[in-house]
Design an enzyme around this catalytic site. Structure first.
Site, PDB file in Angstrom:
ATOM      1  CB  CYS A   1      40.777 -27.270   6.007  1.00  0.00           C
ATOM      2  SG  CYS A   1      39.322 -26.514   6.723  1.00  0.00           S
TER       3      CYS A   1
ATOM      4  CG  HIS B   1      43.589 -26.672   8.715  1.00  0.00           C
ATOM      5  ND1 HIS B   1      43.379 -25.328   8.511  1.00  0.00           N
ATOM      6  CD2 HIS B   1      42.384 -27.202   9.034  1.00  0.00           C
ATOM      7  CE1 HIS B   1      42.096 -25.057   8.707  1.00  0.00           C
ATOM      8  NE2 HIS B   1      41.485 -26.173   9.017  1.00  0.00           N
TER       9      HIS B   1
ATOM     10  CG  ASN C   1      39.288 -23.622  10.704  1.00  0.00           C
ATOM     11  OD1 ASN C   1      39.632 -23.374   9.555  1.00  0.00           O
ATOM     12  ND2 ASN C   1      38.859 -24.804  11.080  1.00  0.00           N
TER      13      ASN C   1
HETATM   14  N1  ACO Z   1      29.689 -22.407  23.848  1.00  0.00           N
HETATM   15  C1  ACO Z   1      29.205 -23.175  24.855  1.00  0.00           C
HETATM   16  N2  ACO Z   1      28.760 -24.428  24.659  1.00  0.00           N
HETATM   17  C2  ACO Z   1      28.815 -24.913  23.393  1.00  0.00           C
HETATM   18  C3  ACO Z   1      29.308 -24.154  22.314  1.00  0.00           C
HETATM   19  C4  ACO Z   1      29.750 -22.855  22.584  1.00  0.00           C
HETATM   20  N3  ACO Z   1      30.255 -22.043  21.626  1.00  0.00           N
HETATM   21  N4  ACO Z   1      29.242 -24.901  21.200  1.00  0.00           N
HETATM   22  C5  ACO Z   1      28.719 -26.095  21.552  1.00  0.00           C
HETATM   23  N5  ACO Z   1      28.458 -26.096  22.884  1.00  0.00           N
HETATM   24  C6  ACO Z   1      27.889 -27.165  23.706  1.00  0.00           C
HETATM   25  C7  ACO Z   1      27.113 -28.162  22.905  1.00  0.00           C
HETATM   26  O1  ACO Z   1      25.792 -27.719  22.691  1.00  0.00           O
HETATM   27  C8  ACO Z   1      27.189 -29.381  23.780  1.00  0.00           C
HETATM   28  O2  ACO Z   1      26.213 -29.261  24.768  1.00  0.00           O
HETATM   29  P1  ACO Z   1      25.370 -30.577  25.265  1.00  0.00           P
HETATM   30  O3  ACO Z   1      26.400 -31.498  25.815  1.00  0.00           O
HETATM   31  O4  ACO Z   1      24.454 -30.001  26.249  1.00  0.00           O
HETATM   32  O5  ACO Z   1      24.729 -31.108  24.008  1.00  0.00           O
HETATM   33  C9  ACO Z   1      28.541 -29.278  24.440  1.00  0.00           C
HETATM   34  O6  ACO Z   1      28.935 -27.913  24.285  1.00  0.00           O
HETATM   35  C10 ACO Z   1      29.596 -30.169  23.824  1.00  0.00           C
HETATM   36  O7  ACO Z   1      29.465 -30.102  22.411  1.00  0.00           O
HETATM   37  P2  ACO Z   1      30.464 -30.804  21.444  1.00  0.00           P
HETATM   38  O8  ACO Z   1      30.061 -30.563  20.016  1.00  0.00           O
HETATM   39  O9  ACO Z   1      30.691 -32.218  21.889  1.00  0.00           O
HETATM   40  O10 ACO Z   1      31.769 -29.960  21.772  1.00  0.00           O
HETATM   41  P3  ACO Z   1      33.208 -30.250  21.325  1.00  0.00           P
HETATM   42  O11 ACO Z   1      34.056 -30.383  22.506  1.00  0.00           O
HETATM   43  O12 ACO Z   1      33.277 -31.322  20.273  1.00  0.00           O
HETATM   44  O13 ACO Z   1      33.603 -28.871  20.635  1.00  0.00           O
HETATM   45  C11 ACO Z   1      33.832 -28.036  18.380  1.00  0.00           C
HETATM   46  C12 ACO Z   1      32.876 -28.384  19.511  1.00  0.00           C
HETATM   47  C13 ACO Z   1      34.750 -26.945  18.878  1.00  0.00           C
HETATM   48  C14 ACO Z   1      33.049 -27.544  17.181  1.00  0.00           C
HETATM   49  C15 ACO Z   1      34.660 -29.295  18.017  1.00  0.00           C
HETATM   50  O14 ACO Z   1      33.828 -30.399  17.819  1.00  0.00           O
HETATM   51  C16 ACO Z   1      35.501 -29.118  16.797  1.00  0.00           C
HETATM   52  O15 ACO Z   1      36.438 -28.335  16.765  1.00  0.00           O
HETATM   53  N6  ACO Z   1      35.225 -29.898  15.715  1.00  0.00           N
HETATM   54  C17 ACO Z   1      36.014 -29.834  14.492  1.00  0.00           C
HETATM   55  C18 ACO Z   1      35.900 -28.504  13.806  1.00  0.00           C
HETATM   56  C19 ACO Z   1      36.790 -28.494  12.593  1.00  0.00           C
HETATM   57  O16 ACO Z   1      37.973 -28.733  12.660  1.00  0.00           O
HETATM   58  N7  ACO Z   1      36.197 -28.306  11.456  1.00  0.00           N
HETATM   59  C20 ACO Z   1      36.922 -28.565  10.235  1.00  0.00           C
HETATM   60  C21 ACO Z   1      37.611 -27.450   9.683  1.00  0.00           C
HETATM   61  S1  ACO Z   1      36.609 -26.358   8.815  1.00  0.00           S
HETATM   62  C22 ACO Z   1      36.563 -26.739   7.167  1.00  0.00           C
HETATM   63  O17 ACO Z   1      36.977 -27.787   6.718  1.00  0.00           O
HETATM   64  C23 ACO Z   1      35.889 -25.752   6.300  1.00  0.00           C
END
Ligand code: ACO
Length: 331
Positions: A116, A258, A288
């Site tokens: 990214c 980003h 993203n």
């Molecule tokens: N729908 C419903 N529930 C979901 C979903 C979904 N799509 N995805 C995950 N959950 C659930 C999980 O299973 C978890 O359930 P549990 O508590 O029963 O275990 C709960 O939601 C919370 O999960 P978290 O992973 O803590 O959710 P979070 O609020 O962190 O959101 C996300 C997840 C959106 C992926 C976030 O962590 C994020 O954006 N991380 C960074 C992503 C990013 O920027 N990546 C880098 C860029 S990409 C690159 O470099 C190529």
């Protein structure tokens, strides 16, 4: 104050595929909801490459738009750099495919992979290359077909990614009294590499029946870990860049981050004390798009009249690797 590099953005362009996945698309087959996706990521829609579209075709479309904006021909270019982690092939480089489609036969062209942060790495590389006299007009592209490495059975990552490309034509200036790259920082820490990666398909774990069966050619992400790292790192790198450049966040007219996740962008913005209206946001529409995200946002911002001559614009990114970086430009 570091040594600024006299450089202007002579033109910019972007391309987004026509096909769009909205959140209802994921609701239709995964245990997720529009409300969850919007609240946790800020994303409503993302563009997805169709048949016949790939990283090079989108990169070329963005490049043509940037050249047209700059009123230049492909033969005016001294160099092409494509930032991507979803290249056309393992080799040759996507940049060579782009050069070929632009009708060029000897212009140097290479790819750069910094996830990214790729567009920031590529632009900083291009800027430094203009310090010699050889490369004066450089095309920098960020292009990604994330949909081809996204596991659409993994609800925690597939909702994030979209496809697209953005491009800028950079033009070296004789001095840095006008438009300039004022300061930048780029960093990497490979210790984070298993937090966000595609395990198979490289020399360490080549493609096999097992890697396909185990879905190892897709993005694997520890979302929470990436989230934590991104928020603290983005803040640190922007603060460092501002103080080393001798300016404050009040001097910044626009923050182009980003577009990773609205909550990451929002947390970093708030900690930096930059007002909401100074942050460019299109993640709701585009998702993203990794290395394509910043040049798409920049082109939209330029065409939308959000960037004026003399403005200080801060760019910042964090991605897999981990890699991160920032650039402070005077437009
Ligand atoms: N729908 C419903 N529930 C979901 C979903 C979904 N799509 N995805 C995950 N959950 C659930 C999980 O299973 C978890 O359930 P549990 O508590 O029963 O275990 C709960 O939601 C919370 O999960 P978290 O992973 O803590 O959710 P979070 O609020 O962190 O959101 C996300 C997840 C959106 C992926 C976030 O962590 C994020 O954006 N991380 C960074 C992503 C990013 O920027 N990546 C880098 C860029 S990409 C690159 O470099 C190529």
């Amino acid at each position: 104050m570091p040594d600024p590099i006299g450089l202007r953005i002579a033109g910019s362009g972007h391309f987004l595929p026509e096909r769009v996945y909205d959140n209802a698309h994921f609701e239709s087959y995964l245990d997720t909801s529009d409300a969850w996706i919007r609240e946790r990521t800020g994303i409503r829609t993302r563009h997805i490459a169709g048949e016949g579209e790939s990283t090079a075709t989108m990169a070329v479309a963005a490049a043509r738009a940037a050249l047209e904006d700059a009123k230049l021909k492909p033969t005016d270019l001294d160099l092409i750099i494509v930032a991507t982690i979803t290249p056309e092939h393992v080799f040759p480089s996507t940049a060579c495919c782009v050069a070929r489609q632009l009708g060029l036969t000897s212009t140097p062209a290479f790819d750069l992979a910094a996830t990214c942060s790729g567009f920031i790495y590529a632009t900083v590389t291009a800027a430094h290359l203009t310090r010699g006299k050889t490369y004066r007009t450089i095309l920098v592209i960020g292009a990604e077909t994330m949909s081809r490495i996204t596991d659409y059975q993994d609800r925690s990552s597939c909702i994030l990614f979209g496809d697209g490309a953005g491009a800028v034509v950079l033009n070296a200036l004789p001095d840095a009294t006008g438009p300039a790259l004022l300061h930048h920082r780029i960093h990497a820490d490979g210790h984070g590499h298993e937090s966000l990666w595609v395990p198979a398909g490289g020399s360490c774990l080549p493609a096999s029946q097992m890697t396909v069966n185990e879905r190892l050619h897709y993005v694997k992400m520890q979302g929470r870990e990436v989230f934590k790292q991104a928020v603290s790192t983005l803040r640190q790198v922007v603060e460092g860049t501002l103080s080393e450049a001798g300016v404050t966040s009040d001097d910044v007219a626009l923050l182009i981050s980003h577009q990773s996740n609205i909550r990451i962008m929002e947390a970093a913005r708030a900690k930096l004390g930059i007002p909401l209206e100074k942050m460019y946001v299109n993640i709701d529409r585009i998702g993203n798009t990794s290395a394509a995200s910043i040049p798409i946002a920049l082109d939209e911002a330029r065409r939308g009249g959000h960037v004026r001559g003399g403005d200080l614009v801060m760019f910042v990114a964090f991605g897999a690797g981990f890699t991160w970086g920032s650039m402070l430009w005077r437009m």
